[in-house]
Each structure stands twice: as C-alpha cells, then as structure tokens.
Design a protein around this motif. Sequence first.
Motif, PDB file in Angstrom:
ATOM      1  N   ALA A 286       0.785  -1.237   0.000  1.00 49.84           N
ATOM      2  CA  ALA A 286       0.000   0.000   0.000  1.00 49.84           C
ATOM      3  C   ALA A 286       0.815   1.284   0.000  1.00 49.84           C
ATOM      4  CB  ALA A 286      -0.930  -0.005   1.217  1.00 49.84           C
ATOM      5  N   SER A 287       2.105   1.222   0.358  1.00 45.03           N
ATOM      6  CA  SER A 287       2.854   2.482   0.542  1.00 45.03           C
ATOM      7  C   SER A 287       4.253   2.413  -0.064  1.00 45.03           C
ATOM      8  CB  SER A 287       2.957   2.805   2.032  1.00 45.03           C
ATOM      9  OG  SER A 287       3.563   1.720   2.743  1.00 45.03           O
ATOM     10  N   PRO A 288       4.387   2.074  -1.340  1.00 47.90           N
ATOM     11  CA  PRO A 288       5.723   1.896  -1.931  1.00 47.90           C
ATOM     12  C   PRO A 288       6.547   3.173  -2.016  1.00 47.90           C
ATOM     13  CG  PRO A 288       4.027   1.795  -3.624  1.00 47.90           C
ATOM     14  CD  PRO A 288       3.316   1.771  -2.312  1.00 47.90           C
ATOM     15  N   ILE A 289       5.913   4.319  -2.252  1.00 46.03           N
ATOM     16  CA  ILE A 289       6.677   5.566  -2.342  1.00 46.03           C
ATOM     17  C   ILE A 289       7.207   5.942  -0.964  1.00 46.03           C
ATOM     18  CG2 ILE A 289       6.589   8.014  -2.961  1.00 46.03           C
ATOM     19  CD1 ILE A 289       4.370   7.344  -4.941  1.00 46.03           C
ATOM     20  N   GLN A 290       6.361   5.843   0.036  1.00 44.63           N
ATOM     21  CA  GLN A 290       6.802   6.143   1.397  1.00 44.63           C
ATOM     22  C   GLN A 290       7.909   5.183   1.840  1.00 44.63           C
ATOM     23  OE1 GLN A 290       3.604   5.834   0.411  1.00 44.63           O
ATOM     24  NE2 GLN A 290       2.205   7.124   1.606  1.00 44.63           N
ATOM     25  N   GLU A 291       7.766   3.910   1.458  1.00 40.27           N
ATOM     26  CA  GLU A 291       8.754   2.921   1.888  1.00 40.27           C
ATOM     27  C   GLU A 291      10.129   3.217   1.298  1.00 40.27           C
ATOM     28  OE1 GLU A 291       9.931  -0.248   4.225  1.00 40.27           O
ATOM     29  OE2 GLU A 291       7.961   0.743   4.149  1.00 40.27           O
ATOM     30  N   ALA A 292      10.167   3.637   0.040  1.00 40.73           N
ATOM     31  CA  ALA A 292      11.452   3.987  -0.577  1.00 40.73           C
ATOM     32  C   ALA A 292      12.124   5.124   0.178  1.00 40.73           C
ATOM     33  CB  ALA A 292      11.238   4.370  -2.038  1.00 40.73           C
ATOM     34  N   LEU A 293      11.330   6.102   0.616  1.00 41.90           N
ATOM     35  CA  LEU A 293      11.880   7.227   1.376  1.00 41.90           C
ATOM     36  C   LEU A 293      12.279   6.799   2.783  1.00 41.90           C
ATOM     37  CD1 LEU A 293       9.348   9.930   0.171  1.00 41.90           C
ATOM     38  CD2 LEU A 293      11.785   9.846  -0.389  1.00 41.90           C
ATOM     39  N   LEU A 294      11.483   5.961   3.413  1.00 38.21           N
ATOM     40  CA  LEU A 294      11.817   5.465   4.753  1.00 38.21           C
ATOM     41  C   LEU A 294      13.137   4.703   4.749  1.00 38.21           C
ATOM     42  CD1 LEU A 294       8.351   4.153   5.999  1.00 38.21           C
ATOM     43  CD2 LEU A 294       9.629   6.082   6.939  1.00 38.21           C
TER      44      LEU A 294
ATOM     45  N   GLY B 142      15.574   5.276   2.772  1.00 39.04           N
ATOM     46  CA  GLY B 142      16.670   6.116   2.303  1.00 39.04           C
ATOM     47  C   GLY B 142      17.159   5.744   0.917  1.00 39.04           C
ATOM     48  N   ASP B 143      16.305   5.136   0.104  1.00 36.57           N
ATOM     49  CA  ASP B 143      16.709   4.725  -1.252  1.00 36.57           C
ATOM     50  C   ASP B 143      17.044   5.947  -2.113  1.00 36.57           C
ATOM     51  OD1 ASP B 143      16.138   2.192  -0.420  1.00 36.57           O
ATOM     52  OD2 ASP B 143      14.320   1.952  -1.632  1.00 36.57           O
ATOM     53  N   GLN B 144      17.980   5.747  -3.015  1.00 33.20           N
ATOM     54  CA  GLN B 144      18.333   6.798  -3.965  1.00 33.20           C
ATOM     55  C   GLN B 144      17.699   6.570  -5.339  1.00 33.20           C
ATOM     56  OE1 GLN B 144      22.617   7.144  -4.034  1.00 33.20           O
ATOM     57  NE2 GLN B 144      22.739   7.652  -1.872  1.00 33.20           N
TER      58      GLN B 144
ATOM     59  N   ALA C 272      19.054   9.895  13.896  1.00 31.86           N
ATOM     60  CA  ALA C 272      18.706  11.151  13.227  1.00 31.86           C
ATOM     61  C   ALA C 272      18.337  10.912  11.764  1.00 31.86           C
ATOM     62  CB  ALA C 272      19.861  12.142  13.333  1.00 31.86           C
ATOM     63  N   ARG C 273      19.075  10.056  11.092  1.00 31.53           N
ATOM     64  CA  ARG C 273      18.795   9.770   9.683  1.00 31.53           C
ATOM     65  C   ARG C 273      17.427   9.106   9.523  1.00 31.53           C
ATOM     66  NH1 ARG C 273      20.025  11.701   5.009  1.00 31.53           N
ATOM     67  NH2 ARG C 273      22.197  11.862   5.732  1.00 31.53           N
ATOM     68  N   GLU C 274      17.070   8.214  10.435  1.00 30.78           N
ATOM     69  CA  GLU C 274      15.757   7.560  10.369  1.00 30.78           C
ATOM     70  C   GLU C 274      14.631   8.573  10.555  1.00 30.78           C
ATOM     71  OE1 GLU C 274      16.151   3.149  12.118  1.00 30.78           O
ATOM     72  OE2 GLU C 274      16.828   4.689  13.508  1.00 30.78           O
ATOM     73  N   ILE C 275      14.850   9.544  11.431  1.00 28.87           N
ATOM     74  CA  ILE C 275      13.839  10.573  11.674  1.00 28.87           C
ATOM     75  C   ILE C 275      13.663  11.453  10.452  1.00 28.87           C
ATOM     76  CG2 ILE C 275      13.250  12.586  13.100  1.00 28.87           C
ATOM     77  CD1 ILE C 275      14.865  11.137  15.368  1.00 28.87           C
ATOM     78  N   LEU C 276      14.785  11.831   9.831  1.00 23.36           N
ATOM     79  CA  LEU C 276      14.706  12.634   8.610  1.00 23.36           C
ATOM     80  C   LEU C 276      13.989  11.864   7.508  1.00 23.36           C
ATOM     81  CD1 LEU C 276      15.449  15.272   7.188  1.00 23.36           C
ATOM     82  CD2 LEU C 276      17.614  14.221   6.510  1.00 23.36           C
ATOM     83  N   ASN C 277      14.265  10.573   7.401  1.00 24.23           N
ATOM     84  CA  ASN C 277      13.582   9.753   6.393  1.00 24.23           C
ATOM     85  C   ASN C 277      12.082   9.691   6.664  1.00 24.23           C
ATOM     86  OD1 ASN C 277      15.981   9.257   5.087  1.00 24.23           O
ATOM     87  ND2 ASN C 277      16.271   7.208   5.934  1.00 24.23           N
ATOM     88  N   ARG C 278      11.707   9.621   7.940  1.00 23.20           N
ATOM     89  CA  ARG C 278      10.277   9.621   8.282  1.00 23.20           C
ATOM     90  C   ARG C 278       9.639  10.959   7.904  1.00 23.20           C
ATOM     91  NH1 ARG C 278       8.486   6.200  13.606  1.00 23.20           N
ATOM     92  NH2 ARG C 278       9.740   4.333  13.187  1.00 23.20           N
TER      93      ARG C 278
END
Length: 301
Positions: free
Chosen positions: A117-125, A127-129, A218-224
């Motif tokens: 259900a959330s592939p775009i969000q998952e890529a950002l979570l 940290g994919d490039q 911190a990186r995980e928070i920014l990704n969220r």
Amino acid sequence: MKIIYFGTPEFAVKPLEILSKQEDIEILSVITQPDKPVGRKQILTPPPVKTTALELGLEVLQPNSKKELKEILQKYKNVDFFVVIAYGMILTKEALAMPKFGAINVHPSLLPKYRGASPIQEALLQGDQITGVSIMKMDDQMDHGPVYLVKKFPISPLDTYETLSKQLSAFSSDLLPQVLKDTYNNEFSPIRQPHDQATYCQKISKEEGKIDFTILAAREILNRLRAYTPWPGIYTILDGKKLSILEGEISEENNTPGKFIFDKKTLKIGTKSGTFMPKKVQPEGKNPMLIQDFLNGYNSK
C-alpha cells in the motif's frame, strides 16, 4: 481501443489526463471511490480523479461495494483493458478476466520490491536513492502479476512523498499509453516477476508520525519526515503539547538521546545516533513557523 479507468487519489490524475488525449483510446467510464468527509468540518469531498474526470467530460461511477461494482461492470461489453491506478478496492478474479487484454496496473516501485500500500513512502523510509514504476498485468494476488515494463527513477535528497509522488505520476503517464498500444497490437508480452525477491510495505497509520528520539537515529527521523510529508507528518510532545515538525536537518554530533538543547536560533534534539534539528515547526493550535520564531516565543516564557 476501449478502456475503463479505475483510480482515486492525486497520483492517478495525470495518467487519466494523458490517456484522455490519446486519439486511439476511448475511455468508456471512470470508476473511483465514493466522496468522503474531509477535514475538521468533515466536508463531503470528491476524490481527485472524479474532479478531473468530470472536467474532461467523462462518465464517473462510484460503487460502494464489490457487489455494486460487479453489477456496473456487467453492463460493459467489448472492453479491451481495465487500467487500474491506486483505485482502493481489490478487483475480483472474475472482474480481472472481463477485459480482452486484462487489467493493467501502474505500481510506483521497482517490482517485486515494495509490493503493497505504501511503496513511495517505503522507498523514502529506507533512504533509497533510486525508485521507479512498474506496469503490470494484474492477477488475483497483490502486486503479483507479470510485468510489461519496469523503469528506474532517481530520488532527490530533498524529495518528500508529496514531491516524489507527483514526479512518479508524471513519469508513469509518459510510459503507460505506449504499453497499452503495444499490448493491443500483440507486440508486448508481460514477464513473470521473480517472486522469491519480493518485499512488502504496509498501510501507514496516523500514529506512526509520533517520534521517539531515544530509539531512532537522526537519519531515520529525517527519512520519516520525508516519507510522511504531507501525511501523517511527524511530531513530538513538548511541555505536554504537540509540536509538529515540518522541516529539519541532521548532524553527526551526538547528544543524549531524547534531550532537547535550546539556544536563540536552533533546537538540537539528541537521538540514538546523531542530532536532529527542526527547521520549521507548527505548535499545537498555531500556524507553521520557522524554528527561530518558535524559539523567540518559547525562550521568552
């Protein structure tokens, strides 16, 4: 060729617009989710696809159930394709078999990666490039069908769900018409996905926006923050009130996890690894503001 278009959110608008401009494609009907209450005042609001379809002069149908959808589809004969993009209701095996060439789906990931259900969000979570879009022939399993096309697309470090979703919608719109035409002319056959490589993502809940600075880096928070902009957003609790974080940055400086460090211009928050620094916030009951403006009021208490 004759198609029925299924779609609901903003992501499905651009492909509909592009398909409506194709001289050799006839959109028989647009099927979308029912209008729903939105906002604090719960104003009944049509989905974006409905608004666009009506502007294009297309017939719009909004079934409330699979039974009602089945009754609608039985009225159509000689349909070549169903085009399904973020519709929001699972089509039955019987429905998928109705069009001559089957049902074509656009999924915003590099399948079989991030089915769900959330592939775009998952890529950002994650940290994919790199992400992309997949155009597939649907079967009765989630994002499981054979693929016609898988195309990569770069993710900017500044991308949020909002910006990346718009880009992927436009990207898929450029690819979809040719896939339909080549399939219609028997020049394109789908290829089986490598199912043993499949990964999955879940529907996002509002509660996932709450940040615990003691257990996240911190990186995980920014990704969220990137993945959850604009919804559900991320927030913390400060002095018993909700503080939404709209923009932020990180540093490798380490501070006590969960500790808030205030000065006149910056707010530093220690995390499990590194430091998170909000740049724009929205205090509970107030308008969005730059962190300096928030600190001016906070430090003067």
